[in-house]
Design a protein around this motif. Structure first.
Motif, mmCIF file in Angstrom:
data_model
loop_
_atom_site.group_PDB
_atom_site.id
_atom_site.type_symbol
_atom_site.label_atom_id
_atom_site.label_comp_id
_atom_site.label_asym_id
_atom_site.label_seq_id
_atom_site.Cartn_x
_atom_site.Cartn_y
_atom_site.Cartn_z
ATOM 1 N N ILE A 30 0.837 -1.203 0.000
ATOM 2 C CA ILE A 30 0.000 0.000 0.000
ATOM 3 C C ILE A 30 0.873 1.254 0.000
ATOM 4 N N VAL A 31 1.947 1.237 0.769
ATOM 5 C CA VAL A 31 2.875 2.373 0.775
ATOM 6 C C VAL A 31 3.500 2.537 -0.604
ATOM 7 N N TYR A 32 3.926 1.431 -1.205
ATOM 8 C CA TYR A 32 4.496 1.493 -2.547
ATOM 9 C C TYR A 32 3.467 1.982 -3.553
ATOM 10 N N MET A 33 2.218 1.610 -3.367
ATOM 11 C CA MET A 33 1.154 2.071 -4.245
ATOM 12 C C MET A 33 1.036 3.595 -4.202
ATOM 13 N N GLY A 34 1.104 4.154 -3.011
ATOM 14 C CA GLY A 34 1.069 5.612 -2.885
ATOM 15 C C GLY A 34 2.248 6.267 -3.583
ATOM 16 N N PHE A 35 3.423 5.687 -3.405
ATOM 17 C CA PHE A 35 4.614 6.203 -4.070
ATOM 18 C C PHE A 35 4.468 6.124 -5.588
ATOM 19 N N SER A 36 3.949 5.019 -6.084
ATOM 20 C CA SER A 36 3.749 4.857 -7.525
ATOM 21 C C SER A 36 2.736 5.855 -8.068
#
Length: 93
Positions: A30-36
């Motif tokens: 989920i954190v990576y999704m926000g970054f993406s």
């Protein structure tokens, strides 16, 4: 005999806590999704600036770009969370 009991207790503790690993992995996704999503938006803005487009005229391209970055992460995070949930429920049966 006591050593065997300690080993079996350790194995049971590891089994009962493995679902937490799936929860942590889903949070990381989920954190990576926000970054993406943020980096996709920045790339879209740079694209519009480079070709002298307005954001409003090319909004669908930006929308597709952000969705292409976000949806796979969201699906994988949901799957990992579901696996963790199922493992947790199986341990309590």
């Amino acid at each position: 005999m006591e050593k065997k009991i300690e080993k079996s207790e350790t194995v049971e503790n590891e089994k009962s806590n493995i679902y937490k690993m799936f929860y942590v992995l889903s949070i990381l996704l989920i954190v990576y999704m926000g970054f993406s999503a943020v980096t996709s938006y920045q790339s879209f803005v740079e694209y519009c600036e480079a070709y002298k487009y307005t954001l409003a005229s090319q909004w669908f391209i930006g929308f597709k770009t952000i969705l292409a970055a976000v949806i796979p992460c969201l699906v994988y995070a949901s799957i990992l969370y579901g696996l963790g949930y199922m493992i947790k429920k199986m341990d309590h049966c």
